[in-house]
Design an enzyme around this catalytic site. Structure first.
Site, short mmCIF file in Angstrom:
data_model
loop_
_atom_site.label_atom_id
_atom_site.label_comp_id
_atom_site.label_asym_id
_atom_site.label_seq_id
_atom_site.Cartn_x
_atom_site.Cartn_y
_atom_site.Cartn_z
N ARG A 170 80.98 0.74 -78.48
CA ARG A 170 80.92 1.90 -77.65
C ARG A 170 81.88 2.91 -78.33
O ARG A 170 81.63 4.21 -78.29
CB ARG A 170 81.64 1.49 -76.47
CG ARG A 170 80.87 0.98 -75.20
CD ARG A 170 79.76 -0.13 -75.62
NE ARG A 170 78.91 -0.70 -74.51
CZ ARG A 170 79.36 -1.65 -73.88
NH1 ARG A 170 80.35 -2.29 -74.36
NH2 ARG A 170 78.62 -2.04 -72.88
N ASP A 199 74.97 -2.45 -79.16
CA ASP A 199 74.97 -1.92 -77.63
C ASP A 199 74.14 -1.04 -77.53
O ASP A 199 73.49 -0.54 -78.49
CB ASP A 199 76.43 -2.07 -77.13
CG ASP A 199 76.47 -2.69 -75.76
OD1 ASP A 199 75.74 -2.22 -74.82
OD2 ASP A 199 77.28 -3.68 -75.55
N HIS A 269 71.18 -4.61 -73.53
CA HIS A 269 71.92 -4.06 -74.48
C HIS A 269 71.69 -3.60 -75.87
O HIS A 269 72.16 -3.78 -76.86
CB HIS A 269 73.35 -4.87 -74.59
CG HIS A 269 74.27 -4.99 -73.50
ND1 HIS A 269 74.77 -4.07 -72.97
CD2 HIS A 269 74.44 -5.99 -72.44
CE1 HIS A 269 75.49 -4.29 -71.60
NE2 HIS A 269 75.16 -5.51 -71.40
N GLU A 333 73.59 -9.64 -68.90
CA GLU A 333 73.38 -8.12 -68.41
C GLU A 333 72.00 -7.77 -68.76
O GLU A 333 71.94 -6.54 -69.31
CB GLU A 333 74.36 -7.17 -68.38
CG GLU A 333 75.73 -7.69 -67.83
CD GLU A 333 76.87 -6.51 -68.25
OE1 GLU A 333 77.97 -6.41 -67.34
OE2 GLU A 333 76.98 -5.95 -69.10
N TYR A 430 90.41 -9.99 -69.89
CA TYR A 430 89.96 -8.56 -70.24
C TYR A 430 90.93 -7.53 -70.68
O TYR A 430 91.67 -6.86 -69.45
CB TYR A 430 88.79 -8.18 -69.13
CG TYR A 430 87.27 -8.52 -69.51
CD1 TYR A 430 87.34 -9.84 -69.70
CD2 TYR A 430 86.42 -7.68 -69.47
CE1 TYR A 430 85.88 -10.34 -70.20
CE2 TYR A 430 85.11 -8.10 -69.41
CZ TYR A 430 85.06 -9.59 -70.14
OH TYR A 430 83.64 -9.86 -70.40
N PHE A 431 91.13 -7.24 -71.94
CA PHE A 431 92.19 -6.44 -72.06
C PHE A 431 91.95 -4.72 -72.05
O PHE A 431 92.83 -4.10 -72.48
CB PHE A 431 92.57 -6.60 -73.49
CG PHE A 431 93.41 -7.97 -73.86
CD1 PHE A 431 93.70 -8.91 -72.63
CD2 PHE A 431 94.00 -8.16 -75.04
CE1 PHE A 431 94.44 -9.90 -72.94
CE2 PHE A 431 94.88 -9.33 -74.94
CZ PHE A 431 95.17 -10.29 -73.97
#
Length: 540
Positions: A170, A199, A269, A333, A430-431
């Site tokens: 990302r 991704d 993805h 996903e 999840y940071f």
């Protein structure tokens, strides 16, 4: 009399503060003068282990201004037993497990015992945390109290897999930024770096067979602004790692005792890859690397043999680049709407005899086929696969490892069926989630709330079916970067939460104490982060 203390006081009202907390600390009274102490290393250690000892000697020389000599003396064990060697003494002890170590600090010598590289590295990290924070500096000699308390420390980790994840798809981060990420992982004894390299928004690893994966798929022509999904800044963005840079990072990590686990997410993805090679998709495109966050409906066509040829060629190069035992193939996903209407996918479903049943659709079973086929291919390369917990939807082939992210139930289910699992639930690990409910005072983020105390309170085996706990390899935290574009922001989200994670990964529950942990942060650990130059979130 020996004192067993989680935070043991010694001379001059100092306190032993180590993260993650060792299994046991026995204070015996007195101090050892570390400045100028020589470093003696057992010749029975391999070259990588001896380099750990030599690097420690060099660091002590740098930060104290007084040379710590390095030597590999003959008959080191007998010499220690006879009291003939002073200073730091590193002894190979094959009775200890790979990651186990023992430190015996007396007034004249500090003896470290380990069976190999990993245990020796962790022992050195423990010793460094017992010294003044200046041990982590890079600006030359510092006048400090270079003494160690006389003590006996026995230690080993609870879990073998102690991971931290970084999404470079990302937003792209430089090799130097990745190395600094690895540096702080090493201080706190993490041993797996999960590197998310592809991704919908970008492809980040050079593949020689398919150069346009990076030349085209490595860039997007714009990015959404803030949290406005209808916006686009129109600025070309991207980057990728050459294969030489990948090898550089892998080698750097190995010297720190960290194995890199690459992720090539499939069959969803994959929009960035499809933008470079449109024939990978069901419709044939055209496609474009996504400008916004979320999950694209367009996925790889699972009905064409050319798709499998592409995946095998890509994974073959990935397997050559990354020597670790695991390759992460994603599996999360993956929308199936295109597969429902794709003649190639429907033909493959018919060929394989896949049917809807009361649990899963034929398309879900088709994804299982993709997973199993890649698993079988990678097994031929000597690799095991890890996948997100969606790979449990259908039939999972024996030998796969499940990464449980949608809570802990995926890990429980996997373990109860004999699959190894790694716990990384959103609610604790999840940071990219926020560190305060007062979000106006925090950098823009994805939302959620995972504060330091909540991470620290995670118990990975809670509610685990009887006998299934042996399949939980460990714990990992994930740092997705949709809203994280700079290294400064990245470090802010990582630290000091990484330190809380390290005690979850390393310590047995009876050795954990949040108040004591927070005290260690305030009195010592945040000073280490300061001197190492990291940006971190200040404690509330």
């Amino acid at each position: 009399m020996l004192l067993l203390l989680p935070l043991a006081v010694f001379a001059k009202d100092q306190v032993i503060r180590i993260v993650p907390q060792p299994e046991s600390i026995e204070l015996v009274g007195g101090t050892f003068k570390a400045i100028g102490a020589g470093v003696n290393c057992d010749a029975a250690f391999d070259a990588a282990s001896r380099m750990v000892a030599q690097d420690f000697a060099a660091r002590m020389s740098l930060v104290t201004g007084k040379v710590s000599s390095f030597a590999v003396p003959f008959g080191i064990t007998a010499s220690v037993e006879a009291g003939k060697i002073k200073g730091f003494v590193f002894i190979r002890d094959t009775r200890l497990a790979d990651e186990e170590y023992r430190i015996e600090i007396g007034r004249k010598s500090a003896v470290v015992r380990a069976s190999g590289f990993a245990g020796l590295r962790y022992a050195v990290e423990t010793i460094k945390q017992m010294l003044p924070e200046a041990i982590y500096g890079r600006n030359g000699a510092v006048n400090a109290d270079w003494y160690l308390p006389c003590a006996v420390i026995s230690d080993k980790p609870r879990f073998s897999y102690r991971g931290m994840h970084l999404d470079c798809a990302r937003h792209f981060f430089s090799v130097d930024a990745v190395k600094r990420y690895l540096d702080v992982m090493a201080v706190y004894k993490l041993n797996r770096f999960h590197w998310h390299l592809s991704d919908d928004q970008g492809w980040r690893v050079e593949i020689k067979r398919y150069p346009e994966l990076t030349l085209i798929g490595g860039y997007r022509s714009g990015t959404m602004i803030g949290r406005d999904f209808n916006s686009d800044d129109g600025i070309r963005y991207g980057g990728y790692y050459t294969q030489d840079q990948i090898r550089e990072v892998v080698d750097y990590a190995a010297r720190l005792g960290i194995t890199v686990v690459p992720e090539i997410d499939l069959p969803g993805h994959m929009l960035a890859a499809m933008s470079a090679y449109p024939w990978l998709g069901c419709s044939g495109g055209p496609y474009e690397a996504w400008h916004k966050w979320g999950v694209a409906d367009q996925v790889l066509c699972a009905g064409k043999e050319s798709t499998y040829e592409f995946l095998e060629n890509v994974l073959s190069e990935i397997a050559d680049l990354f020597p670790g035992e695991y390759i992460h193939i994603g599996g999360d996903e993956c929308p199936k709407t295109e597969w429902e209407d794709c003649p190639h996918c429907q033909a493959k479903i018919a060929e394989l005899g896949l049917k809807d049943d009361d649990r899963f659709s034929a398309e879900q079973y088709l994804q299982c086929y993709v997973t199993a086929r890649m698993q079988d291919f990678l097994a031929g390369k000597g690799k095991k696969i890890i996948g997100w917990d969606e790979i449990l939807e259908g039939e999972l082939a024996k030998g796969a490892t499940v990464m449980s992210w949608r809570g802990v139930d995926g890990g429980k289910e996997a373990a109860s069926h004999g699959f190894d699992a790694i716990m990384t639930p959103t609610s604790y690990c999840y940071f990219d989630y926020m560190q305060s409910k007062d979000t106006d005072k925090e950098p823009v983020g994805i939302g959620g709330f995972v504060p330091l105390e909540k991470i620290y309170g995670f118990e990975p085996l809670e509610g685990m079916p009887e006998g299934a706990g042996k399949h939980i390899l460990g714990v990992q935290a994930n740092l997705w970067t949709e809203y994280i574009a700079t290294e400064e922001h990245l470090q802010y989200m990582l630290l000091p939460r990484l330190l809380a994670l390290s005690e979850v990964q390393w310590c047995c529950p009876e050795n954990k104490d949040f108040d004591g942990f927070r005290s260690k942060l305030v009195e010592h650990e945040l000073k280490i982060l300061d001197i190492m130059g990291y940006n971190y979130r200040r404690l509330d």
